[in-house]
Design a protein around this motif. Structure first.
Motif, PDB file in Angstrom:
ATOM      1  N   PHE A 150       0.796  -1.143  -0.059  1.00 18.00           N
ATOM      2  CA  PHE A 150      -0.004  -0.010   0.102  1.00 18.00           C
ATOM      3  C   PHE A 150       0.889   1.244  -0.065  1.00 18.00           C
ATOM      4  O   PHE A 150       1.000   2.090   0.911  1.00 18.00           O
ATOM      5  N   ARG A 151       1.472   1.329  -1.096  1.00 16.31           N
ATOM      6  CA  ARG A 151       2.515   2.456  -1.309  1.00 16.31           C
ATOM      7  C   ARG A 151       2.975   2.675  -2.639  1.00 16.31           C
ATOM      8  O   ARG A 151       2.119   2.150  -3.620  1.00 16.31           O
ATOM      9  N   GLN A 152       3.800   3.473  -3.138  1.00 17.03           N
ATOM     10  CA  GLN A 152       4.174   3.732  -4.600  1.00 17.03           C
ATOM     11  C   GLN A 152       4.603   2.423  -5.177  1.00 17.03           C
ATOM     12  O   GLN A 152       5.561   1.981  -5.048  1.00 17.03           O
ATOM     13  N   TYR A 157      -1.866   3.174  -9.732  1.00 19.96           N
ATOM     14  CA  TYR A 157      -2.564   3.454 -10.828  1.00 19.96           C
ATOM     15  C   TYR A 157      -3.665   2.669 -10.990  1.00 19.96           C
ATOM     16  O   TYR A 157      -4.544   3.052 -11.851  1.00 19.96           O
ATOM     17  N   THR A 158      -3.977   1.547 -10.592  1.00 19.93           N
ATOM     18  CA  THR A 158      -5.083   0.689 -10.978  1.00 19.93           C
ATOM     19  C   THR A 158      -5.973   0.738  -9.733  1.00 19.93           C
ATOM     20  O   THR A 158      -7.090  -0.073  -9.715  1.00 19.93           O
ATOM     21  N   PHE A 159      -5.602   0.944  -8.312  1.00 19.74           N
ATOM     22  CA  PHE A 159      -6.400   0.833  -7.201  1.00 19.74           C
ATOM     23  C   PHE A 159      -6.788   2.400  -6.637  1.00 19.74           C
ATOM     24  O   PHE A 159      -8.139   2.343  -6.464  1.00 19.74           O
ATOM     25  N   GLU A 160      -6.102   3.315  -6.880  1.00 16.34           N
ATOM     26  CA  GLU A 160      -6.414   4.635  -6.320  1.00 16.34           C
ATOM     27  C   GLU A 160      -7.668   5.163  -7.103  1.00 16.34           C
ATOM     28  O   GLU A 160      -8.325   5.860  -6.633  1.00 16.34           O
ATOM     29  N   VAL A 187       2.686   8.368  -0.656  1.00 15.85           N
ATOM     30  CA  VAL A 187       1.560   7.618  -1.284  1.00 15.85           C
ATOM     31  C   VAL A 187       0.566   6.827  -0.456  1.00 15.85           C
ATOM     32  O   VAL A 187      -0.445   6.943  -0.496  1.00 15.85           O
ATOM     33  N   THR A 188       1.241   6.100   0.751  1.00 17.74           N
ATOM     34  CA  THR A 188       0.560   5.296   1.520  1.00 17.74           C
ATOM     35  C   THR A 188      -0.478   6.446   2.277  1.00 17.74           C
ATOM     36  O   THR A 188      -1.526   6.235   2.332  1.00 17.74           O
ATOM     37  N   PRO A 378      14.037   7.530 -12.035  1.00 18.77           N
ATOM     38  CA  PRO A 378      12.875   8.205 -11.486  1.00 18.77           C
ATOM     39  C   PRO A 378      11.516   8.341 -12.448  1.00 18.77           C
ATOM     40  O   PRO A 378      11.561   8.023 -13.559  1.00 18.77           O
ATOM     41  N   HIS A 379      10.354   8.199 -11.720  1.00 21.97           N
ATOM     42  CA  HIS A 379       9.197   7.887 -12.651  1.00 21.97           C
ATOM     43  C   HIS A 379       9.186   8.882 -13.894  1.00 21.97           C
ATOM     44  O   HIS A 379       8.678   8.410 -14.959  1.00 21.97           O
ATOM     45  N   GLY A 380       9.372  10.153 -13.511  1.00 25.74           N
ATOM     46  CA  GLY A 380       9.148  11.256 -14.694  1.00 25.74           C
ATOM     47  C   GLY A 380      10.185  10.990 -15.817  1.00 25.74           C
ATOM     48  O   GLY A 380       9.623  11.068 -17.089  1.00 25.74           O
TER      49      GLY A 380
END
Length: 534
Positions: A150-152, A157-160, A187-188, A378-380
């Motif tokens: 339950f974090r990044q 993307y699919t539960f939030e 995110v948690t 990093p994600h970006g």
């Protein structure tokens, strides 16, 4: 002093010393594995076996490291060895059967192996004979989600989207997260703030977690992810809530205590015999909802400038089996100037292991001069890497999911090969949502032919790239409210079913096709431990 006793003392001391060294190597292997340093993890596991060759925990540690590093055959050998000698160990069976989903040409389901796992987990489980939940069909439902993550991660993307859009008058959500406080992140906290309650169950034993769930009077308990690392199936097998649901596992759980399995009509098509112990719940929305990341521009089609196509493969290396690599070699052979960009965490975390992946590429005929690699970013920065590719190549029998979604968002379609498993039809499920069925192949030859054909249609790829984000935003994939309503209605009808079982009259009819009862497979399904895949 008896010389025999003297010698025995030295022998015992030596044995104890070796056992301690074996444990140290084992622990080192686990740490290296956690950080993606698979070569070091393999070496440490081999050292542990050298200290204590008959320890099955060391065999499975080596098998996991080899398998997760891409050496499927030797990894499977050690997992087989551990499972053969410990057929009644649920932890070993779970690791053995779970990793077989990545092998090419595996069966549709391992239902009997999961049923055997369920039987082993059941041996110490006690279930309630009565639930205090009030069987009022129309009251607000208390829904619990139990998860190890339950974090990044991909969950965001699919539960939030569901957390953003569910009706708080209809549902009251509580999260039970089996993760340490140290592993919690912003995110948690953000997602927890969208629920009624957040419970960390890290460090709690089974009975303590059950007490929490029952004190919260959860009506429907949903486990996310199935047998992922850190799962709490030990809780699910005791059925602390009257209704239990699987959300997101790639196969049946094999647990009779889990009543339902969330799915869709693409990954589990109508007409298929459902090889699950759970009743399948077909979500008409499509079973997947995506929360797009921050807005980044879609780039111009790279081949418009370069004149040649660049294929992308942004996959976990575990999915890069030799059959997949052989098809990619055929594609590159047909397209003499095409390039392949492999983005894989091993590039950064374990260059030695990545060199072995590239050596396997070369062994099947891929010219490494036409291959580029990227590691973790990093994600970006990760998203901008999609600017370098014209089309993504999916893996099989285990498709990508987040890669395909991210690719769509960045204007890049994915070519997928539809398989005969839930995980092998994820690509088709996502592409159909945006009406890109043309990128779904039905066999290996068609996969190669479609890759070659699209590589020669730069104008069509450019048109798709320019309009794919808008198409995605208008599709069910980004319709959070539609997805939340669909899932909420499914949960409500599960509750109606339970209320009827308690003798309560429910005047609402059950939607046709929502529930599909699975079967437990024919007697010859599944595989013998240590046997070849059929």
């Amino acid at each position: 002093m008896n010389p025999n006793n003297h010698n025995k003392t030295y022998a015992d001391a030596g044995g104890t010393c070796l056992q301690e060294q074996g444990r140290e190597h084992y622990q080192r292997s686990m740490v290296c594995h956690h950080h993606g340093r698979m070569s070091e993890s393999v070496a440490a596991a081999r050292a542990a076996i050298a200290c204590q060759a008959d320890n099955p925990a060391y065999w499975i540690r080596l098998g996991q490291s080899l398998f997760d590093g891409g050496d499927l055959q030797e990894g499977l050998h050690w997992l087989d060895k551990a499972a053969q000698q410990n057929p009644d160990n649920p932890t070993i069976l779970e690791q053995w059967v779970g990793r077989r989903h990545y092998l090419p040409h595996h069966r549709k389901s391992f239902v009997h192996d999961y049923m055997r796992l369920g039987h082993l987990l059941n041996e110490s489980a006690l279930q309630p004979t009565h639930y205090a939940n009030h069987p009022d069909p129309h009251r607000r439902l208390r829904i619990g989600f139990i998860t190890a993550y339950f974090r990044q991660n991909s969950l965001v993307y699919t539960f939030e989207p569901f957390l953003d859009a569910y009706d708080r008058q209809e549902l009251e959500l509580t999260i039970y997260a089996h993760q340490s406080r140290e592993s919690e992140d912003p995110v948690t906290r953000r997602m927890a703030g969208k629920t009624h309650g957040y419970r960390s169950i890290w460090g709690l034993d089974r009975d303590q977690v059950i007490d929490l769930i029952q004190a919260d009077q959860i009506d429907i308990l949903i486990e996310i992810g199935g047998y992922v690392t850190g799962h709490r199936m030990d809780v699910m097998v005791c059925k602390p809530a009257p209704i239990q649901v699987d959300m997101g596992y790639v196969d049946t759980t094999g647990l009779a205590q889990i009543d339902y399995r969330l799915t869709d009509a693409v990954r589990d098509p109508w007409g298929w015999d459902m090889p699950y112990t759970e009743t399948s719940v077909t979500l008409s929305h499509g079973g997947v909802c995506y929360r797009p990341p921050s807005v980044l521009p879609v780039s111009v089609l790279p081949m418009a400038n370069s004149g040649t196509i660049t294929f992308g493969a942004f996959h976990d290396h575990l999915k890069l089996n030799d059959t997949v690599l052989e098809l990619w070699a055929r594609i590159l052979c047909e397209l003499k100037d095409a390039r392949l960009l492999i983005k894989c965490g091993l590039v950064s975390s374990d260059p030695v292991q990545m060199e072995r992946v590239l050596a396997r590429c070369a062994a099947v005929g891929i010219d490494l001069n036409r291959v580029d690699t990227l590691g973790w970013m990093p994600h970006g920065s990760h998203l901008t890497a999609y600017h370098q590719v014209d089309m993504l190549l999916d893996t099989f029998p285990f498709n990508g999911a987040v890669m395909t979604l991210e690719g769509m968002w960045m204007g890049v379609p994915t070519l997928t090969l539809a398989g005969q498993t839930w995980a092998g039809r994820t690509g088709e499920c996502l592409l159909k949502q945006v009406k890109l069925e043309a990128f779904v192949a039905t066999d290996e030859d068609e996969y190669v032919a479609k890759a070659v054909a699209f590589a020669r249609q730069s104008q069509e790829l450019g048109r798709i790239r320019a309009g794919l984000r808008e198409l995605m935003l208008a599709s069910p994939l980004c319709d959070a409210r539609g997805y939340a309503n669909d899932l909420s209605q499914a949960l409500r009808h599960m509750w109606y079913r339970w209320c009827r079982q308690q003798g309560v009259t429910v005047p609402v009819p059950e939607p046709e096709g929502l529930f599909r009862v699975g079967h437990q497979g024919s007697q010859n399904e599944g595989v013998q431990i240590g046997g070849d895949m059929q």
